[in-house]
Scaffold this motif. Structure first.
Motif, PDB file in Angstrom:
ATOM      1  N   ASP A  70       1.050  -1.369  -0.003  1.00 57.94           N
ATOM      2  CA  ASP A  70      -0.262  -0.064  -0.074  1.00 57.94           C
ATOM      3  C   ASP A  70       1.170   1.236   0.030  1.00 57.94           C
ATOM      4  O   ASP A  70       0.563   2.644  -0.955  1.00 57.94           O
ATOM      5  N   LYS A 142      -3.658  -0.731   9.033  1.00 58.96           N
ATOM      6  CA  LYS A 142      -4.028  -0.857   8.294  1.00 58.96           C
ATOM      7  C   LYS A 142      -2.579  -1.234   7.058  1.00 58.96           C
ATOM      8  O   LYS A 142      -2.842  -1.284   6.391  1.00 58.96           O
ATOM      9  N   ARG A 143      -1.559  -0.944   8.299  1.00 60.24           N
ATOM     10  CA  ARG A 143      -0.288  -1.565   7.297  1.00 60.24           C
ATOM     11  C   ARG A 143       1.098  -2.373   7.926  1.00 60.24           C
ATOM     12  O   ARG A 143       2.093  -2.253   8.622  1.00 60.24           O
TER      13      ARG A 143
END
Length: 322
Positions: A70, A142-143
């Motif tokens: 991402d 999210k990471r």
């Protein structure tokens, strides 16, 4: 006024220059020149400052080292803004660029990448520990590759005792090895040190190579005033701005291969007639009258005093209203 400081080239573990007082005990640490002092430094008569910075350089290294798809995609798209999108992950909603929340999210993400704990981070950011934990968890959810990279680093020290950068520099972590031998684990401080070492060592290696490339091009019209961790400042005749900018961009287009993927760090150039008011380079010569008109319009939007305050206190200004 001249900016004086001393430079030591062999005293850091990350190969960056260490800056301190001059041999005559004058000056200051040139790496951390306060915003409030930058405005008083001007180039020699008949010259203009040109500065170059590696665009979000350490965050780019981390993205590729952690194999964070991402983040890599985010950096690969010039139309996207990494800090604004990171802030959305941290807070759950958009924030305004350069706002206190924007700066807070930027500082928090930097700390998370280097495994900074919530207690220290809370103190630095000036927010409660409970909120710090929540914002860190929002980002890491999210990471997840960031945490996997942290664990990979730990395992490398445990198995090999050393790390190597993509530029070929190596470091053996003797203290961590001693702790592992005696207790079966390394301390958080040693783990954090190992996590930070590779990206923070790659940055000066990139900077040194770029400046050396310019130097070996036999440029005789540039005078060098500063080399930072990921930046430089030179003074040149204004009429040679385009020539120097093109040379700098070529010199800093350095291929770096990480986990089999070759990437480049963009060089961001700025020009100005004092070190505190540098405007983004737009591909043409900037005369002093043009720069003064630009500066006047910028100061109409926000006073210099306000710029200094926000530059110093950053995330502490969440409740500040001028």
């Amino acid at each position: 006024m001249k900016l004086r400081y001393g430079v030591t080239v062999e005293s850091t573990e990350t190969f960056r220059f260490a800056m301190n007082l001059s041999p005559f005990e004058r000056g200051l640490n040139g790496h951390t020149l306060p915003n409030g002092l930058r405005y008083i430094y001007e180039p020699p008569p008949g010259r203009v400052f040109v500065s170059g910075d590696g665009s979000q350089i350490e965050a780019r290294w981390v993205a590729y080292l952690a194999k964070c798809k991402d983040l890599i995609e985010l950096f690969s798209d010039p139309a996207r803004h990494v800090h604004l999108e990171n802030a959305i992950l941290v807070f759950g909603h958009p924030v305004e660029k350069d706002s206190p929340d924007y700066r807070l999210a930027k500082a928090l993400v930097h700390g998370v990448h280097y495994r900074e704990g919530p207690f220290l981070m809370s103190t630095k950011l000036g927010i409660p520990i409970k909120e710090t934990r929540k914002l860190r968890a929002n980002y890491l959810s999210k990471r997840p590759e960031i945490l996997q990279w942290h664990q990979w680093t730990y395992d490398q020290i445990k198995e090999r005792g050393k790390l190597e950068t993509p530029f070929g520099d190596e470091r053996t972590f003797y203290e961590a090895l001693s702790c592992l031998s005696l207790t079966g684990k390394m301390t958080d401080h040693q783990w954090n040190d190992a996590v930070a070492w590779v990206p923070q060592s790659m940055t000066p290696a990139w900077t040194h190579r770029g400046i050396n490339n310019i130097y070996y091009s036999r440029v005789d019209y540039a005078s060098w005033h500063h080399e930072g961790h990921d930046s430089f400042v030179a003074a040149i005749p204004p009429e040679r701005t385009v020539e120097f900018a093109e040379l700098a961009e070529r010199s800093f287009k350095i291929p770096v291969t990480i986990h089999g993927v070759t990437m480049y760090v963009p060089l961001v150039l700025s020009v100005g007639y004092n070190l505190g008011d540098m405007m983004k380079y737009k591909g043409s010569v900037i005369t002093r009258p043009e720069w003064e008109r630009w500066l006047a319009s910028e100061l109409d939007k926000q006073s210099r005093e306000q710029r200094i305050i926000e530059g110093i206190y950053a995330s502490m200004l969440k409740g500040f209203h001028p």
